[in-house]
Design a protein around this motif. Structure first.
Motif, mmCIF file in Angstrom:
data_model
loop_
_atom_site.group_PDB
_atom_site.id
_atom_site.type_symbol
_atom_site.label_atom_id
_atom_site.label_comp_id
_atom_site.label_asym_id
_atom_site.label_seq_id
_atom_site.Cartn_x
_atom_site.Cartn_y
_atom_site.Cartn_z
ATOM 1 N N GLU A 57 0.832 -1.205 0.000
ATOM 2 C CA GLU A 57 0.000 0.000 0.000
ATOM 3 C C GLU A 57 0.869 1.259 0.000
ATOM 4 O O GLU A 57 1.757 1.418 0.829
ATOM 5 C CB GLU A 57 -0.879 0.003 1.256
ATOM 6 N N GLY A 58 0.625 2.121 -0.935
ATOM 7 C CA GLY A 58 1.393 3.362 -1.024
ATOM 8 C C GLY A 58 2.767 3.183 -1.636
ATOM 9 O O GLY A 58 3.508 4.137 -1.803
ATOM 10 N N ARG A 59 3.151 1.929 -1.940
ATOM 11 C CA ARG A 59 4.479 1.696 -2.515
ATOM 12 C C ARG A 59 4.413 1.317 -3.986
ATOM 13 O O ARG A 59 5.401 0.976 -4.600
ATOM 14 C CB ARG A 59 5.190 0.586 -1.747
ATOM 15 N N VAL A 60 3.204 1.297 -4.522
ATOM 16 C CA VAL A 60 3.075 1.048 -5.965
ATOM 17 C C VAL A 60 2.324 2.217 -6.591
ATOM 18 O O VAL A 60 1.406 2.760 -5.999
ATOM 19 C CB VAL A 60 2.327 -0.277 -6.255
ATOM 20 N N ALA A 61 2.774 2.570 -7.773
ATOM 21 C CA ALA A 61 2.090 3.682 -8.473
ATOM 22 C C ALA A 61 1.334 3.098 -9.657
ATOM 23 O O ALA A 61 1.732 2.079 -10.200
ATOM 24 C CB ALA A 61 3.118 4.686 -8.932
#
Ligand code: F3S
Length: 386
Positions: free
Chosen positions: A382-386
């Motif tokens: 979560e929050g580490r993939v765009a």
């Protein structure tokens, strides 16, 4: 063998097994169908271990039964690209060569039940990797003590092990009843359960009630964490593992595991905040786990490095199916042979590691000087993939 008729190497190794049997009161030696050898990483065994193995190989030692091998300290093919130190790699390759000369299968995995040698129910084996020992005893119903590196190697060379401990019916009965009163959703939840219960039961056998729908991946996660926190070599799960219906649970001391205990395990194991790297695959990832991760990452871009560790054979299948490509496209790596804990990640510039494994979370601070972020894969991403 003991009389030296098969040479000095066999005599020395058989003597070690006899001594072990004497210590634990074994009545005899029993043949083993397979052996799994740990103590493979140069990081764990160092120069003395390398010299010991080379000496055996130079003297012509050869295994007598199918023998698989635990992870070494690096990816044996892509170590340069992944940034493993040159001096470390040189020694690691010498270790692998010594094992190969002894006739050991170069499986390089802690999941030999997925790749290498699947035992049968009731079969006597001598395995040493703690998570694999737990899986073989509990999920398969095979019989093995948690062997040390030298005793496993001696069993492989002599084809026998002393008959004591987990090989005997009377030592496979549970001592604790664990009531699981919370829904466990992820591998990390099973790791948290294993970590908590291992700390309480310490070396004894728990019997779980209330676990529903645990697949092979969740059970390997549970067993690995419990083996790490409490040296648990066998567990039973009601309606799930093969010996659960054969044991008596009346009068056992009861342990409750609910929401509070689950949260408590996460709180204890989380020592860091923002991981430099996420490392999955402890125990080594199955093809299904790699496929699931590849689907999660499809069309996305990772903001931080991510490794998923697995066996070479599983990586090969994942590559053929396009999963490795999807993970690499997102910026991740499928790392074969090695694992988080036995690789020298502290020498590679990483200080905080994100994991979904209760075992890795338990060991990383001590073995790899890492701060740990222990969460489910979804929470780690979560929050580490765009
Ligand atoms: Fe396997 Fe390494 Fe974990 S040996 S169980 S991946 S610590």
């Amino acid at each position: 063998m003991l009389a030296g008729e098969y040479g000095e190497v066999m005599e020395r190794n058989f003597r070690l097994l006899v001594r072990l049997g004497e210590i634990y009161g074994a009545d005899r030696m029993i043949p083993v169908e397979s052996v799994q050898v740990a103590g493979v990483s140069y990081k764990s065994i160092g120069d003395p271990g390398l010299e010991f193995l080379e000496d055996l190989a130079n003297k012509g030692a050869k295994v007598m039964v199918p023998t698989t091998l635990n992870p070494p300290g690096m990816d044996l093919v892509d170590w340069r690209e992944l940034g493993f130190p040159e001096d470390f790699a040189k020694k690691q390759l010498q270790i692998m060569d010594a094992f190969k000369r002894m006739g050991i299968m170069m499986t390089a995995t802690c999941t030999p039940y997925l790749v290498g040698k699947l035992p049968c129910f009731g079969e006597h084996i001598a395995w040493s990797e703690s998570s694999a020992v737990s899986f073989a005893n509990s999920v398969i119903g095979a019989r093995t003590n948690r062997e040390g590196g030298p005793s496993a190697l001696a069993a492989a060379l002599c084809g026998v092990t002393p008959n004591y401990g987990m090989h005997l019916d009377e030592n496979r009965k549970p001592s604790f009843l664990v009531n699981v009163n919370v829904e466990l959703k992820s591998n990390a939840d099973f790791g948290a359960l294993g970590y908590h219960v291992g700390k309480i039961v310490k070396d004894k056998i728990p019997y779980f009630k209330g676990i529903k729908d645990a697949d092979v991946d969740k059970l390997k996660s549970l067993g690995a964490a419990m083996a790490a926190s409490g040296a648990v070599a066998l567990y039973h799960v009601e309606n799930l593992t093969p010996e659960a219906s054969l044991v008596d649970t009346s009068g056992l001391e009861t342990v409750e595991f609910g929401e509070r205990e689950l949260r408590g395990a996460y709180e204890t194991l989380n020592t860091g905040k923002d991981p430099d790297i996420i490392i999955l695959g402890c125990p080594h990832a199955s093809l299904k786990e790699i496929a699931t991760l590849a689907c999660k990452l499809e069309g996305k871009r990772l903001k931080k490095p991510l490794w998923i560790c697995t066996s070479r054979v599983t990586k090969e299948a994942a590559t053929r199916m396009g999963f490795t490509g999807l993970i690499e496209k997102a910026g991740g790596k499928v790392v074969a042979d090695t694992c988080t804990v036995v690789s020298p990640i502290e020498r590679m510039g990483y200080k905080t590691t994100g994991v979904d494994s209760g075992k890795a979370a338990n060991y990383l601070p001590g073995f790899c000087k890492q701060q740990v972020v222990f969460k489910s894969i979804d929470d780690l991403l979560e929050g580490r993939v765009a």
